[in-house]
Design a protein around this motif. Structure first.
Motif, PDB file in Angstrom:
ATOM      1  N   VAL A  13      36.384  32.364  40.185  1.00 26.96           N
ATOM      2  CA  VAL A  13      35.895  32.264  41.549  1.00 26.96           C
ATOM      3  C   VAL A  13      34.463  31.757  41.533  1.00 26.96           C
ATOM      4  O   VAL A  13      33.639  32.217  40.744  1.00 26.96           O
ATOM      5  CB  VAL A  13      35.944  33.632  42.265  1.00 26.96           C
ATOM      6  CG1 VAL A  13      35.291  33.567  43.633  1.00 26.96           C
ATOM      7  CG2 VAL A  13      37.373  34.126  42.370  1.00 26.96           C
ATOM      8  N   SER A  15      31.580  31.625  44.290  1.00 28.02           N
ATOM      9  CA  SER A  15      31.303  32.145  45.622  1.00 28.02           C
ATOM     10  C   SER A  15      29.838  32.524  45.738  1.00 28.02           C
ATOM     11  O   SER A  15      29.197  32.856  44.738  1.00 28.02           O
ATOM     12  CB  SER A  15      32.175  33.375  45.882  1.00 28.02           C
ATOM     13  OG  SER A  15      31.864  33.972  47.113  1.00 28.02           O
ATOM     14  N   ALA A  30      35.203  30.553  49.541  1.00 30.60           N
ATOM     15  CA  ALA A  30      34.977  30.534  48.096  1.00 30.60           C
ATOM     16  C   ALA A  30      35.783  29.397  47.484  1.00 30.60           C
ATOM     17  O   ALA A  30      36.713  28.874  48.094  1.00 30.60           O
ATOM     18  CB  ALA A  30      35.397  31.866  47.478  1.00 30.60           C
ATOM     19  N   ILE A  32      37.966  28.222  44.010  1.00 33.05           N
ATOM     20  CA  ILE A  32      38.636  28.644  42.786  1.00 33.05           C
ATOM     21  C   ILE A  32      38.735  27.398  41.923  1.00 33.05           C
ATOM     22  O   ILE A  32      39.347  26.405  42.319  1.00 33.05           O
ATOM     23  CB  ILE A  32      40.033  29.215  43.053  1.00 33.05           C
ATOM     24  CG1 ILE A  32      39.919  30.474  43.917  1.00 33.05           C
ATOM     25  CG2 ILE A  32      40.744  29.503  41.732  1.00 33.05           C
ATOM     26  CD1 ILE A  32      41.249  31.018  44.372  1.00 33.05           C
ATOM     27  N   TYR A  57      44.065  38.138  40.881  1.00 32.10           N
ATOM     28  CA  TYR A  57      42.829  38.106  40.106  1.00 32.10           C
ATOM     29  C   TYR A  57      42.582  39.436  39.404  1.00 32.10           C
ATOM     30  O   TYR A  57      43.297  40.413  39.615  1.00 32.10           O
ATOM     31  CB  TYR A  57      41.639  37.732  41.000  1.00 32.10           C
ATOM     32  CG  TYR A  57      41.504  38.581  42.238  1.00 32.10           C
ATOM     33  CD1 TYR A  57      40.691  39.701  42.244  1.00 32.10           C
ATOM     34  CD2 TYR A  57      42.187  38.261  43.410  1.00 32.10           C
ATOM     35  CE1 TYR A  57      40.566  40.483  43.375  1.00 32.10           C
ATOM     36  CE2 TYR A  57      42.055  39.030  44.542  1.00 32.10           C
ATOM     37  CZ  TYR A  57      41.244  40.150  44.515  1.00 32.10           C
ATOM     38  OH  TYR A  57      41.122  40.928  45.631  1.00 32.10           O
TER      39      TYR A  57
END
Length: 156
Positions: A13, A15, A30, A32, A57
């Motif tokens: 991730v 973010s 966010a 990925i 996740y």
């Protein structure tokens, strides 16, 4: 009794949210990014035709010492009943696995952009699946009142 399972993250991730918080994930956007060493852009072919994805996740910042296997009050709120870990979605789970359905905003190269992913920067991604309505509930959903109260600000 059971065979050990070893999983290799497929990505991570990216973010601006770096801190674990209980609420206000709904507008969080966010990215990925999948591992360039394992994959090519072909892994995302056709994904842009879906509105949502399910993201699996690993809660990498939860210490193994914090794993919870006994009944407790969700968020330590004594007004809510004691429930077991498999009756709530807390992060201190035995295998520290999270699952969230997110809005898919963009697919670009080996990166997707999502909204509503409740995972912080650096979270290892285990899998991504397109959300198909046929996999959703086919009957009316029921849940206890405490769960509705707990979730009221989660995705705001």
């Amino acid at each position: 009794m059971f065979e050990e399972i070893v999983l290799k993250p497929i990505g991570k991730v990216i973010s601006s949210r770096e801190e674990i918080k209980d609420d206000h994930w709904g507008q969080v956007e966010a990215f990925i990014e999948v591992d360039h060493a394992q994959f090519t852009e072909e892994v995302f072919y056709g994904l842009k035709d879906f509105s949502h994805v399910e993201v699996i996740y690993y809660f990498h910042e939860v210490s193994p010492k914090k794993i919870n296997t006994i009944a407790r009050h969700p968020r330590n709120n004594l007004h809510w009943p004691k429930v077991g870990i498999f009756s709530q979605r807390a992060k201190n789970r035995p295998n520290r696995i999270g699952l969230t359905t997110c809005e898919l905003l963009e697919v670009k190269g080996l990166t997707i952009k999502v909204r509503g992913l409740d995972a912080i920067k650096g979270t290892p991604i285990l899998d991504i699946k397109p959300y198909m309505k046929e996999f959703g509930p086919r009957v009316e959903i029921s849940q206890p009142e405490w769960a509705t109260e707990l979730m009221k600000d989660y995705f705001k």
